[in-house]
Scaffold this motif. Structure first.
Motif, PDB file in Angstrom:
ATOM      1  N   PRO A 272       0.809  -1.229   0.000  1.00 41.85           N
ATOM      2  CA  PRO A 272       0.000   0.000   0.000  1.00 41.85           C
ATOM      3  C   PRO A 272       0.831   1.263   0.000  1.00 41.85           C
ATOM      4  O   PRO A 272       0.327   2.341  -0.335  1.00 41.85           O
ATOM      5  N   ALA A 273       2.127   1.153   0.358  1.00 48.15           N
ATOM      6  CA  ALA A 273       2.988   2.345   0.378  1.00 48.15           C
ATOM      7  C   ALA A 273       3.703   2.550  -0.954  1.00 48.15           C
ATOM      8  O   ALA A 273       4.639   3.343  -1.031  1.00 48.15           O
ATOM      9  N   TRP A 274       3.277   1.853  -1.979  1.00 47.82           N
ATOM     10  CA  TRP A 274       3.910   1.939  -3.300  1.00 47.82           C
ATOM     11  C   TRP A 274       3.840   3.367  -3.844  1.00 47.82           C
ATOM     12  O   TRP A 274       2.777   3.973  -3.901  1.00 47.82           O
ATOM     13  N   HIS A 275       4.985   3.914  -4.223  1.00 48.55           N
ATOM     14  CA  HIS A 275       5.054   5.272  -4.784  1.00 48.55           C
ATOM     15  C   HIS A 275       5.774   5.199  -6.124  1.00 48.55           C
ATOM     16  O   HIS A 275       7.009   5.187  -6.180  1.00 48.55           O
ATOM     17  N   PRO A 276       5.041   5.121  -7.220  1.00 54.24           N
ATOM     18  CA  PRO A 276       5.669   4.968  -8.537  1.00 54.24           C
ATOM     19  C   PRO A 276       6.229   6.286  -9.056  1.00 54.24           C
ATOM     20  O   PRO A 276       5.842   7.369  -8.615  1.00 54.24           O
ATOM     21  N   ALA A 277       7.148   6.151  -9.988  1.00 53.24           N
ATOM     22  CA  ALA A 277       7.687   7.322 -10.689  1.00 53.24           C
ATOM     23  C   ALA A 277       7.025   7.413 -12.052  1.00 53.24           C
ATOM     24  O   ALA A 277       6.911   6.413 -12.758  1.00 53.24           O
ATOM     25  N   LEU A 278       6.573   8.600 -12.409  1.00 48.50           N
ATOM     26  CA  LEU A 278       5.970   8.812 -13.720  1.00 48.50           C
ATOM     27  C   LEU A 278       7.060   9.373 -14.634  1.00 48.50           C
ATOM     28  O   LEU A 278       7.422  10.549 -14.530  1.00 48.50           O
ATOM     29  N   PRO A 279       7.622   8.555 -15.521  1.00 43.29           N
ATOM     30  CA  PRO A 279       8.808   8.979 -16.283  1.00 43.29           C
ATOM     31  C   PRO A 279       8.463   9.906 -17.442  1.00 43.29           C
ATOM     32  O   PRO A 279       7.320   9.991 -17.890  1.00 43.29           O
ATOM     33  N   LEU A 452      -6.872   7.824 -11.071  1.00 51.05           N
ATOM     34  CA  LEU A 452      -6.274   8.733 -12.041  1.00 51.05           C
ATOM     35  C   LEU A 452      -4.774   8.500 -12.156  1.00 51.05           C
ATOM     36  O   LEU A 452      -4.202   8.513 -13.253  1.00 51.05           O
ATOM     37  N   LEU A 453      -4.120   8.248 -11.029  1.00 51.19           N
ATOM     38  CA  LEU A 453      -2.694   7.916 -11.055  1.00 51.19           C
ATOM     39  C   LEU A 453      -2.457   6.635 -11.854  1.00 51.19           C
ATOM     40  O   LEU A 453      -1.528   6.549 -12.666  1.00 51.19           O
ATOM     41  N   GLY A 454      -3.326   5.656 -11.635  1.00 50.15           N
ATOM     42  CA  GLY A 454      -3.190   4.409 -12.390  1.00 50.15           C
ATOM     43  C   GLY A 454      -3.370   4.627 -13.881  1.00 50.15           C
ATOM     44  O   GLY A 454      -2.645   4.039 -14.697  1.00 50.15           O
ATOM     45  N   ARG A 455      -4.326   5.443 -14.257  1.00 53.69           N
ATOM     46  CA  ARG A 455      -4.539   5.725 -15.684  1.00 53.69           C
ATOM     47  C   ARG A 455      -3.336   6.432 -16.293  1.00 53.69           C
ATOM     48  O   ARG A 455      -2.960   6.176 -17.442  1.00 53.69           O
ATOM     49  N   GLN A 456      -2.709   7.332 -15.533  1.00 55.59           N
ATOM     50  CA  GLN A 456      -1.510   8.008 -16.039  1.00 55.59           C
ATOM     51  C   GLN A 456      -0.364   7.013 -16.253  1.00 55.59           C
ATOM     52  O   GLN A 456       0.339   7.069 -17.269  1.00 55.59           O
ATOM     53  N   LEU A 457      -0.188   6.097 -15.306  1.00 52.10           N
ATOM     54  CA  LEU A 457       0.883   5.117 -15.434  1.00 52.10           C
ATOM     55  C   LEU A 457       0.633   4.176 -16.611  1.00 52.10           C
ATOM     56  O   LEU A 457       1.548   3.854 -17.382  1.00 52.10           O
ATOM     57  N   VAL A 458      -0.602   3.722 -16.751  1.00 52.20           N
ATOM     58  CA  VAL A 458      -0.942   2.842 -17.869  1.00 52.20           C
ATOM     59  C   VAL A 458      -0.739   3.565 -19.199  1.00 52.20           C
ATOM     60  O   VAL A 458      -0.232   2.992 -20.170  1.00 52.20           O
TER      61      VAL A 458
END
Length: 517
Positions: A272-279, A452-458
């Motif tokens: 749950p603490a996952w913090h992805p980077a949006l490249p 929304l974060l998930g849609r940006q990553l996808v």
């Protein structure tokens, strides 16, 4: 002193020389049209002003390990496993090896064939009323060769090499597709983890709110309907949280299959603490896309193979020449073999031409031309589809970036509204319906922000895939074996439980209208 006047060549010798010259001249020409890559107009720039369009030129990762830009060791391990164990990649690799073998089969026709034979027999014969019984033994070498006078073999080799390159590009496309699917499923799974963590916090808040309404009801300052409303809100949130578990399990099952394992043997711990980077994803120019997408390279190489097959079909209009030779020894025993009477040999040549075939060759010519036209159409459609994918993902990233700003503001406003509604409810100035409305709005906005974060990553993964993931047609031009992309350094992995460069310009003439060399 004497000299000899040269004799004038006879008519037969002159005709023979002319025939040999004509054959040699024709031998240097291959039937059918020479290949010209299909061309089409390409825009000078993309219409969608993506947020990182001009930020960094070049590829997202020239080494092909594009997934490492997200900085997630677990994702690195999953992609490495998929590269090694995914069955769709294994299928594409086998098809590539098959195409290479077929090209070698075509190339073998350049060389003569030779064989050896041996025989032994015992026979009875009657001659002039006298019965004779004798043995016979023989051994010989046979060789034949069909010169490639009309280029049929050369065109077959050309088609085989192009098909092998198409297989290499198809393998790269399959690998890129699997890698992107693994990354997108993994990111959706992690987003689901964040949603589950959000619901866990929300359920705690709803339970506190339910205790508050009960105490207010016991004190006689709240209605029983307030308690019922709080209970309904809590149970609805619990049901939604349970539904998230099902979504997560389905994503976990999908990742298991992509990495070549049964779902029962695969599990992925929650984070749950996952913090992805949006490249940042550089896309370059539209013309560069033709060199960077393996599916476009596949379609272009298939067009080259189809063009070569036209030459194979048209070579059938010309006669075939076969040269043969044989030699060996034979006789009634082994002893006389090496004497002159026991030696046997032959040399020969045969020229054959089909005079009547019921339109077979003409039909095969039309079939080959139609197949080429189909591959050209497929190539152009693939290019257009590639442009659409880039534009779609550029648009998605730009719009989602703007939406993310507005959504963050909505989250902050809804949290404030919830705090104020709870304070007013404790003071008895508003009904519990105001609290429920504010809490529902907060949960809805916070969940929308996570999604929304998930849609940006996808979308970012989709843009990387749409631009080729660092692949280049130079790998085809170099003739390198498309081995799996190198995996990242040692990283945590899930634990198990019980080039040819396409041309950019106007359209080429139909293959059927091109004259043989």
């Amino acid at each position: 002193m004497s000299f000899e006047v040269p004799r004038k060549p006879t008519r037969l010798a002159a005709l023979h020389a002319a025939a040999v010259s004509a054959v040699l001249a024709l031998a240097g020409c291959a039937a059918g049209p020479d290949y010209a890559r299909p061309t089409m107009p390409v825009p000078s720039a993309y219409s969608e002003p993506g947020p990182w369009k001009d930020a960094t030129p070049g590829h997202v990762d020239p080494d092909g390990r594009w997934w490492t830009v997200y900085g997630d060791p677990v994702l690195d391990g999953l992609v490495a496993q998929a590269n090694e164990a995914n069955q769709n990649i294994a299928l594409a690799a086998a098809q590539y090896r098959q195409a290479r073998a077929a090209a070698d089969v075509a190339r073998s026709a350049f060389w003569p064939t030779a064989g050896i034979s041996a025989g032994a027999g015992r026979a009875r014969s009657i001659s002039n009323g006298v019965s004779k019984l004798g043995n016979s033994h023989s051994i010989g070498l046979d060789a034949s060769w069909e010169p490639d006078l009309w280029g049929a073999v050369r065109r077959s080799v050309e088609a085989g090499d192009a098909s092998a390159q198409a297989g290499a590009a198809q393998l790269a496309a399959a690998r890129l597709s699997i890698q992107a699917t693994v990354a997108q499923d993994y990111m959706q799974l992690r987003v689901t983890d964040r949603e589950k963590a959000l619901y866990a916090r929300t359920l705690e808040a709803y339970e506190r709110a339910l205790k508050l309404t009960r105490s207010q009801h016991d004190a006689g300052v709240a209605l029983r309907s307030d308690v019922a409303l709080a209970e309904a809100q809590l149970n609805t949130a619990r049901a939604d949280a349970i539904d998230l578990e099902q979504q997560r399990r389905q994503l976990q099952h999908a990742i298991a299959i992509l990495t070549g394992r049964a779902p029962a043997d695969f599990t992925l711990a929650e984070d749950p603490a996952w913090h992805p980077a949006l490249p940042q994803v550089p896309v370059g120019l539209p013309s560069e896309l033709l060199e960077r997408r393996p599916d476009i390279a596949t379609a272009e190489r298939q067009a080259a193979a189809a063009n070569a097959n036209i030459g194979v079909a048209r070579a059938a209009y010309f006669p075939s020449l076969v040269l043969s030779a044989s030699g060996g020894y034979g006789g009634s025993g082994f002893g006389p073999w090496f004497n002159t009477p026991g030696r046997i040999w032959s040399l020969g040549a045969s020229l054959a031409e089909t005079l009547l075939d019921g339109g077979l060759r003409k039909a095969r010519d039309r079939e080959a031309v139609a197949a080429y036209d189909a591959t050209v159409a497929q190539y152009k459609q693939t290019v257009l589809g590639g442009f659409q994918e880039v534009e779609d993902n550029l648009s998605a990233l730009r719009v989602l970036a703007d939406e993310s700003v507005a959504q963050d503001q909505a989250v902050q406003a809804s949290r404030l509204a919830e705090q104020l509604a709870l304070t007013q409810y404790r003071a008895g100035t508003v009904t519990y319906l105001n609290v429920v409305t504010a809490q529902y709005l907060t949960l809805s906005n916070e969940r929308s922000a996570v999604q929304l974060l998930g849609r940006q990553l996808v979308a970012s993964v989709g843009l990387i895939k749409a631009t080729g993931g660092g692949w280049s047609t130079a790998q085809l031009q170099a003739g390198t074996d498309p081995s799996p992309a190198p995996s990242a350094s040692a990283s945590p992995t899930p634990t198990a439980t019980a080039n040819p460069t396409p041309v950019v310009s106007a359209t080429a003439a139909p293959a059927g209208q091109t004259q043989p060399d």
